[in-house]
Scaffold this motif. Structure first.
Motif, PDB file in Angstrom:
ATOM      1  N   GLY A  31      14.200  20.541   0.682  1.00 36.97           N
ATOM      2  CA  GLY A  31      14.832  19.888  -0.466  1.00 36.97           C
ATOM      3  C   GLY A  31      13.910  19.835  -1.668  1.00 36.97           C
ATOM      4  N   ARG A  32      12.681  19.405  -1.438  1.00 37.12           N
ATOM      5  CA  ARG A  32      11.733  19.259  -2.549  1.00 37.12           C
ATOM      6  C   ARG A  32      11.419  20.633  -3.166  1.00 37.12           C
ATOM      7  NH1 ARG A  32       5.583  17.207  -2.788  1.00 37.12           N
ATOM      8  NH2 ARG A  32       5.717  16.235  -4.832  1.00 37.12           N
ATOM      9  N   ALA A  33      11.145  21.608  -2.302  1.00 34.65           N
ATOM     10  CA  ALA A  33      10.788  22.946  -2.795  1.00 34.65           C
ATOM     11  C   ALA A  33      11.952  23.566  -3.561  1.00 34.65           C
ATOM     12  CB  ALA A  33      10.397  23.838  -1.610  1.00 34.65           C
ATOM     13  N   GLN A  34      13.152  23.480  -2.992  1.00 36.17           N
ATOM     14  CA  GLN A  34      14.293  24.140  -3.627  1.00 36.17           C
ATOM     15  C   GLN A  34      14.667  23.449  -4.940  1.00 36.17           C
ATOM     16  OE1 GLN A  34      17.527  25.364  -1.103  1.00 36.17           O
ATOM     17  NE2 GLN A  34      16.203  25.718   0.655  1.00 36.17           N
ATOM     18  N   ALA A  35      14.592  22.107  -4.961  1.00 36.87           N
ATOM     19  CA  ALA A  35      14.926  21.382  -6.194  1.00 36.87           C
ATOM     20  C   ALA A  35      13.967  21.784  -7.308  1.00 36.87           C
ATOM     21  CB  ALA A  35      14.857  19.875  -5.945  1.00 36.87           C
ATOM     22  N   LYS A  36      12.689  21.830  -6.999  1.00 40.53           N
ATOM     23  CA  LYS A  36      11.706  22.172  -8.040  1.00 40.53           C
ATOM     24  C   LYS A  36      11.866  23.621  -8.504  1.00 40.53           C
ATOM     25  CE  LYS A  36       7.878  19.063  -7.122  1.00 40.53           C
ATOM     26  NZ  LYS A  36       6.460  19.056  -6.795  1.00 40.53           N
ATOM     27  N   ASN A  37      12.119  24.526  -7.563  1.00 41.25           N
ATOM     28  CA  ASN A  37      12.302  25.930  -7.955  1.00 41.25           C
ATOM     29  C   ASN A  37      13.526  26.087  -8.856  1.00 41.25           C
ATOM     30  OD1 ASN A  37      10.159  26.294  -6.274  1.00 41.25           O
ATOM     31  ND2 ASN A  37      11.138  27.763  -4.901  1.00 41.25           N
ATOM     32  N   LEU A  38      14.627  25.424  -8.466  1.00 40.43           N
ATOM     33  CA  LEU A  38      15.854  25.525  -9.271  1.00 40.43           C
ATOM     34  C   LEU A  38      15.608  25.011 -10.683  1.00 40.43           C
ATOM     35  CD1 LEU A  38      18.441  24.206  -6.662  1.00 40.43           C
ATOM     36  CD2 LEU A  38      18.470  26.495  -7.640  1.00 40.43           C
ATOM     37  N   ARG A  39      14.897  23.891 -10.779  1.00 38.10           N
ATOM     38  CA  ARG A  39      14.617  23.327 -12.106  1.00 38.10           C
ATOM     39  C   ARG A  39      13.774  24.301 -12.933  1.00 38.10           C
ATOM     40  NH1 ARG A  39      11.909  17.566 -12.167  1.00 38.10           N
ATOM     41  NH2 ARG A  39      10.207  18.718 -11.210  1.00 38.10           N
ATOM     42  N   ASP A  40      12.742  24.852 -12.314  1.00 40.44           N
ATOM     43  CA  ASP A  40      11.892  25.792 -13.044  1.00 40.44           C
ATOM     44  C   ASP A  40      12.665  27.054 -13.436  1.00 40.44           C
ATOM     45  OD1 ASP A  40       9.911  23.988 -12.695  1.00 40.44           O
ATOM     46  OD2 ASP A  40       8.717  25.169 -11.285  1.00 40.44           O
ATOM     47  N   ALA A  41      13.666  27.406 -12.612  1.00 41.05           N
ATOM     48  CA  ALA A  41      14.448  28.614 -12.910  1.00 41.05           C
ATOM     49  C   ALA A  41      15.409  28.384 -14.069  1.00 41.05           C
ATOM     50  CB  ALA A  41      15.229  29.048 -11.669  1.00 41.05           C
ATOM     51  N   TYR A 143       6.991  30.681  -5.160  1.00 38.92           N
ATOM     52  CA  TYR A 143       7.719  30.641  -6.436  1.00 38.92           C
ATOM     53  C   TYR A 143       6.750  30.413  -7.591  1.00 38.92           C
ATOM     54  CZ  TYR A 143      11.260  29.730  -9.893  1.00 38.92           C
ATOM     55  OH  TYR A 143      12.045  29.815 -11.011  1.00 38.92           O
ATOM     56  N   VAL A 144       5.864  29.449  -7.422  1.00 35.28           N
ATOM     57  CA  VAL A 144       4.896  29.111  -8.473  1.00 35.28           C
ATOM     58  C   VAL A 144       4.003  30.323  -8.770  1.00 35.28           C
ATOM     59  CG1 VAL A 144       2.897  27.629  -8.989  1.00 35.28           C
ATOM     60  CG2 VAL A 144       4.957  26.638  -7.968  1.00 35.28           C
ATOM     61  N   ASP A 145       3.786  31.096  -7.732  1.00 34.80           N
ATOM     62  CA  ASP A 145       2.954  32.296  -7.816  1.00 34.80           C
ATOM     63  C   ASP A 145       3.689  33.489  -8.436  1.00 34.80           C
ATOM     64  OD1 ASP A 145       0.376  32.451  -7.005  1.00 34.80           O
ATOM     65  OD2 ASP A 145       0.820  33.696  -5.241  1.00 34.80           O
ATOM     66  N   GLY A 146       4.960  33.288  -8.792  1.00 36.80           N
ATOM     67  CA  GLY A 146       5.746  34.376  -9.369  1.00 36.80           C
ATOM     68  C   GLY A 146       6.431  35.243  -8.329  1.00 36.80           C
ATOM     69  N   ALA A 171      20.340  31.682  -4.491  1.00 39.78           N
ATOM     70  CA  ALA A 171      19.227  32.505  -3.986  1.00 39.78           C
ATOM     71  C   ALA A 171      18.281  32.881  -5.125  1.00 39.78           C
ATOM     72  CB  ALA A 171      19.770  33.755  -3.300  1.00 39.78           C
ATOM     73  N   HIS A 172      18.871  33.191  -6.293  1.00 41.08           N
ATOM     74  CA  HIS A 172      18.060  33.511  -7.469  1.00 41.08           C
ATOM     75  C   HIS A 172      17.262  32.281  -7.910  1.00 41.08           C
ATOM     76  CE1 HIS A 172      17.006  35.272 -11.317  1.00 41.08           C
ATOM     77  NE2 HIS A 172      17.530  34.227 -11.936  1.00 41.08           N
ATOM     78  N   GLY A 173      17.940  31.132  -7.958  1.00 40.04           N
ATOM     79  CA  GLY A 173      17.310  29.909  -8.445  1.00 40.04           C
ATOM     80  C   GLY A 173      16.155  29.433  -7.576  1.00 40.04           C
ATOM     81  N   ILE A 174      16.246  29.640  -6.288  1.00 38.10           N
ATOM     82  CA  ILE A 174      15.139  29.186  -5.424  1.00 38.10           C
ATOM     83  C   ILE A 174      14.067  30.276  -5.293  1.00 38.10           C
ATOM     84  CG2 ILE A 174      16.601  27.566  -4.152  1.00 38.10           C
ATOM     85  CD1 ILE A 174      16.402  29.472  -1.718  1.00 38.10           C
ATOM     86  N   GLY A 175      14.300  31.424  -5.892  1.00 36.34           N
ATOM     87  CA  GLY A 175      13.283  32.482  -5.921  1.00 36.34           C
ATOM     88  C   GLY A 175      13.448  33.532  -4.841  1.00 36.34           C
ATOM     89  N   ALA A 176      14.486  33.401  -4.000  1.00 39.61           N
ATOM     90  CA  ALA A 176      14.606  34.299  -2.850  1.00 39.61           C
ATOM     91  C   ALA A 176      14.878  35.746  -3.259  1.00 39.61           C
ATOM     92  CB  ALA A 176      15.691  33.794  -1.900  1.00 39.61           C
TER      93      ALA A 176
END
Ligand code: NDP
Length: 352
Positions: A31-41, A143-146, A171-176
């Protein structure tokens, strides 16, 4: 093997999430990882739904609006169910289903509860899965690493006609999609995952124990056996290299003696008993008997799990392992992403 569709960045964008509120239910590893990735995306409207506890506070500190689970579901139209699989059916029944509306999307990170029908969402809701193949810490770190964590994607129900677009946007938003997203179905994801846990890992663990037993019989010292086996991290290094180079192609990283020994041993080995074991486990997964047994165990307070933990924590190899880890300070060599394992160990203590 049937060919599968693999999606990458060129197949996905965030459009299907534009103007929608996303609710992350469960602010834990994923949850934490996906929420942060989506926000950054660039997903602008993200809320978190959780119980009022440490995860709730963490989500607030991370800058997300946090609500009781049911309220978060009611204000969102895309709902990520990211609580542990064991508690998901109860959370779903009490807080999620009553607050779902026609046209909503329910996104899973594991196929288990849908495959075994512990959760049956209403017909007018899209049901999708974007299941990262890595622990939450890695999903965020990559994700943070690009980069991104690979994932399985599935559409179980396409009520809106747009479920695949939404799943790809997730999938795009979480970086997958930066890595690759394999399209499949809930049942396949569930069964591959369970057979890794129930077939493959027991075989690896038993191979380590068998080697320990034979070497102890021959008089080798415990610390030396364990260091040679896996405490030195040589084995995990081999697996890491196998994941990036291939299991055979990484062999030249070792001495010629090692390469010859490894390949000759692999070739001599009779795999039929292993195949038999895998087939037996696959049968219990396929016919639902494992799922039924596990549900009964949960209802009874995990008696077998507790008994097995007691048995194996008392095994001489496992006791020697702890002594050796302490003696050499090996716990200080812990790697990023392994926080999940210590969290799980703590959680397990709480079931005792
Ligand atoms: P976690 O164990 O990290 O827990 C997630 C959240 O669930 C926490 O916020 C926790 O909050 C909440 N929670 C726990 N119990 C309850 C309960 N009884 N009622 C309400 N909320 C509760 O889960 P994961 O992130 O590991 O797993 C989430 C999903 O992701 C699962 O479907 C899993 O299969 C899948 N997945 C997990 C992977 C992994 O490596 N961990 C990899 C890929 C997929 P609280 O603070 O209250 O405990």
């Amino acid at each position: 093997m049937a060919d599968s569709t693999v999606y990458d960045e060129s197949d996905a964008d965030l459009d299907a999430l534009t103007g929608r509120t996303v609710a992350i239910i469960g602010y834990g590893n994923q949850g934490r990882a996906q929420a942060k990735n989506l926000r950054d995306a660039g997903v602008e409207d993200i809320v978190v739904g959780n119980r009022k506890d440490a995860s709730w506070e963490e989500a607030q500190e991370d800058g997300f609006p946090v609500y009781e689970t049911g309220e978060a579901v009611s204000i969102a139209s895309v709902v990520f169910l990211l609580v542990p699989d064991e508690v998901a059916p109860a959370v779903y029944e009490e807080h999620i289903e009553p607050n779902l509306e026609a046209g909503d999307v329910l996104n899973f990170a594991s196929g288990y509860n849908v495959t075994y029908e512990y959760i049956t969402p209403p017909d007018d809701v899209d049901v999708v899965m974007v299941a990262p193949r890595m622990v939450g810490a890695m999903v965020r770190e990559l994700y943070v690493d690009g980069r991104g964590a690979p994932a399985f994607l599935a559409v179980e129900r396409d009520a809106s006609g747009e479920a695949l677009d939404v799943a790809l946007a997730i999938a795009h938003g979480i970086g997958a999609t930066r890595s690759g997203v394999i399209e499949g179905d809930f049942e396949t994801e569930t069964k591959l995952d369970l057979l890794t846990e129930q077939g493959l890992i027991p075989v690896i663990a038993n191979a380590l124990i068998a080697k320990w037993e034979v070497e102890r019989e021959a008089g080798a010292p415990p610390e030396a056996i364990l260091m040679e086996q896996y405490l030195s991290q040589e084995l995990s290094h081999i697996f890491r290299k196998a994941a990036t180079m291939g299991i055979v192609e990484q062999m030249p990283l070792h001495s010629m003696t090692s390469q010859y020994g490894q390949l000759a041993g692999i070739d001599e080995f009779d795999r039929e008993p292993l195949r038999e074991f895998m087939r037996e486990k696959m049968g219990e997964i396929d016919d639902g008997s494992f799922a039924t047994e596990w549900t009964l165990q949960q209802q009874a307070g995990y008696p077998k799990l507790k008994r097995l933990y007691k048995k194996y924590r008392g095994h001489e190899m496992i006791e020697a392992e702890q002594t050796t880890i302490d003696e050499f300070g090996l716990d200080e060599l812990d790697e990023a992403g392994d926080a999940d394992a210590s969290d799980a160990a703590e959680a397990d203590e709480s079931t005792d």
